[in-house]
Design an enzyme around this catalytic site. Structure first.
Site, PDB file in Angstrom:
ATOM      1  N   GLY A  79       0.801  -1.215   0.000  1.00  0.00           N
ATOM      2  CA  GLY A  79       0.000   0.000   0.000  1.00  0.00           C
ATOM      3  C   GLY A  79       0.834   1.265   0.000  1.00  0.00           C
ATOM      4  O   GLY A  79       0.421   2.285  -0.571  1.00  0.00           O
ATOM      5  N   ASP A  80       1.996   1.224   0.629  1.00  0.00           N
ATOM      6  CA  ASP A  80       2.866   2.398   0.674  1.00  0.00           C
ATOM      7  C   ASP A  80       3.213   2.884  -0.728  1.00  0.00           C
ATOM      8  O   ASP A  80       3.130   4.079  -1.038  1.00  0.00           O
ATOM      9  CB  ASP A  80       4.164   2.071   1.418  1.00  0.00           C
ATOM     10  CG  ASP A  80       3.975   1.954   2.920  1.00  0.00           C
ATOM     11  OD1 ASP A  80       3.073   2.596   3.455  1.00  0.00           O
ATOM     12  OD2 ASP A  80       4.751   1.213   3.547  1.00  0.00           O
TER      13      ASP A  80
END
Length: 407
Positions: free
Chosen positions: A171-172
């Site tokens: 997700g980063d």
């Protein structure tokens, strides 16, 4: 000038989601000035947790979010250190941070303070959660705010199985692309009007954005997690060949291509059968599982190589379900500079993904690995008008940290 050459970014971030945005902007040609505490960005400590080795000079795990930067180490709590930061911000275009609100306010680096002092600044803020709501002051990481709260770890596995282990920082890196898009949009407006702006992206929101088909379809009864034996569209699903290779076919227009697909799959006897040839009918009469079973049996009759020829001949969208090892050996990834080999003195050759944005004037971007804490501090102090004596004095006073070793 190519790409973002001439654009200056001050980075006040840690870990991955925040730093990955300036990395992308750096690949576009901008000058990135990364500000670290004397102990360094905490992401410098994370490599062993991923099974990766590091030393004080080379860190492949850290490079993933922090290449193409200039490395400054400053004590933000020291007035002279903060004055140095302000001096750099004054001539910058963008500030990117991932610090929480309380820390930013305490340090005098919050948006209100920065925009009042420097109205031209585009201020990008990566957060775990939004600016409002009960979690606004909470720590938010990829695993918690994105994968867990965003529903990925419970929606990705097959129905009845335990939550999946989503790849760390998945997700980063996705959220970093969103922040990059917002920051560059604000930069365009700043160049038209001279006025900066604030851009906010949070991990939770980015996850829900990516999960929106699940969010909307769930409201009319779609199940998440679900079983591949019960998906509503049998021709948008995974199957296994005779030689135990999993692959995915992706043809959501079941009705339009039914005759072509089922003839190719060896199920031509179903052509014209009104009990199976539309999604509406098989859904209403609960026959999707029956169709999937027929496809399972058909695909198990031939090897993947045999199916690949058939898929291509009939222009049926498909792909083998690659492992990470498959991707690392994939000619497509190297032909398109998706994966780039980097050489480390200590660790040898490592393949690292480049950012997915390409600008014609830049071409395949340069990649420069990260440097030790404070590597460029002296250089930038001198660039901003400090003398050699000032450098010595500021370091002795604990305002800055300079690197004194050799690469």
């Amino acid at each position: 000038m190519k790409g973002l050459e001439g654009i200056k970014v001050i980075e006040l971030t840690s870990y991955v989601a925040g730093p990955a945005c300036p990395r992308i902007i750096g690949e576009m040609g901008a000058e990135i000035i990364k500000i670290e505490p004397f102990t360094g960005d905490e992401q410098r400590t994370q490599g062993p947790g991923f099974g990766m080795k590091r030393n004080d000079l080379e860190d492949p795990a850290f490079d993933m979010s922090s290449m193409n930067k200039n490395w400054i180490s400053v004590n933000l709590k020291n007035p002279e250190g903060l004055a140095f930061i302000y001096k750099m911000i004054e001539s910058a275009d963008i500030v990117v941070t991932s610090f929480r609100d309380k820390a930013l306010l305490k340090l005098g680096l919050d948006y209100e303070t920065i925009s009042a002092k420097f109205p031209h600044i585009v201020y990008g803020h990566m957060r775990g959660y939004g600016e409002r709501g009960p979690e606004k002051d909470s720590k938010g990481f990829d695993a918690t705010a994105y994968s867990a709260r965003g529903g990925l770890i419970t929606s990705f596995p097959q129905k009845g199985e335990s939550p999946v282990n989503v790849v760390v920082a998945f997700g980063d890196f996705n959220a970093a692309i969103a922040l990059t898009a917002g920051v560059l949009a604000a930069l365009v407006n700043k160049q038209r009007t001279g006025k900066g702006d604030k851009v906010v992206v949070n991990l939770y929101h980015t996850a829900v954005w990516g999960m929106q088909l699940a969010m909307v379809s769930r409201q009319v009864g779609a199940e998440y997690p679900r079983s591949r034996k019960e998906v509503p569209c049998p021709t948008n699903n995974c199957y296994k060949s005779k030689d135990d290779i999993w692959f995915l076919i992706c043809n959501g227009n079941y009705n339009k291509y039914f005759d072509i697909m089922f003839t190719a799959f060896g199920l031509g006897h179903l052509v014209g059968n009104k009990e199976y040839d539309t999604l509406e009918v098989i859904g209403e009469h609960k026959r999707t599982g029956e169709v999937i079973k027929m496809l399972d049996e058909a695909f198990a009759a031939k090897t993947f190589d045999e199916w690949e020829v058939i898929f291509k001949q009939n222009e049926i969208p498909y792909q083998k379900c690659h492992t990470v090892d498959d991707v690392l050996a994939d000619e497509e990834a190297y032909a398109n500079d998706i994966l780039r080999p980097l050489h480390y003195k200590e660790f040898g050759k490592r393949m690292i993904p480049t950012s997915p944005i390409r600008i014609k004037s830049i071409g395949d971007p340069e990649l420069r690995t990260s440097k030790p804490i404070g590597y460029h501090t002296r250089e930038y102090l001198l660039k901003y008008g400090y003398s050699e004596a000032d450098v010595v004095r500021l370091e002795a006073a604990g305002a800055v940290k300079c690197f004194h070793g050799e690469l």
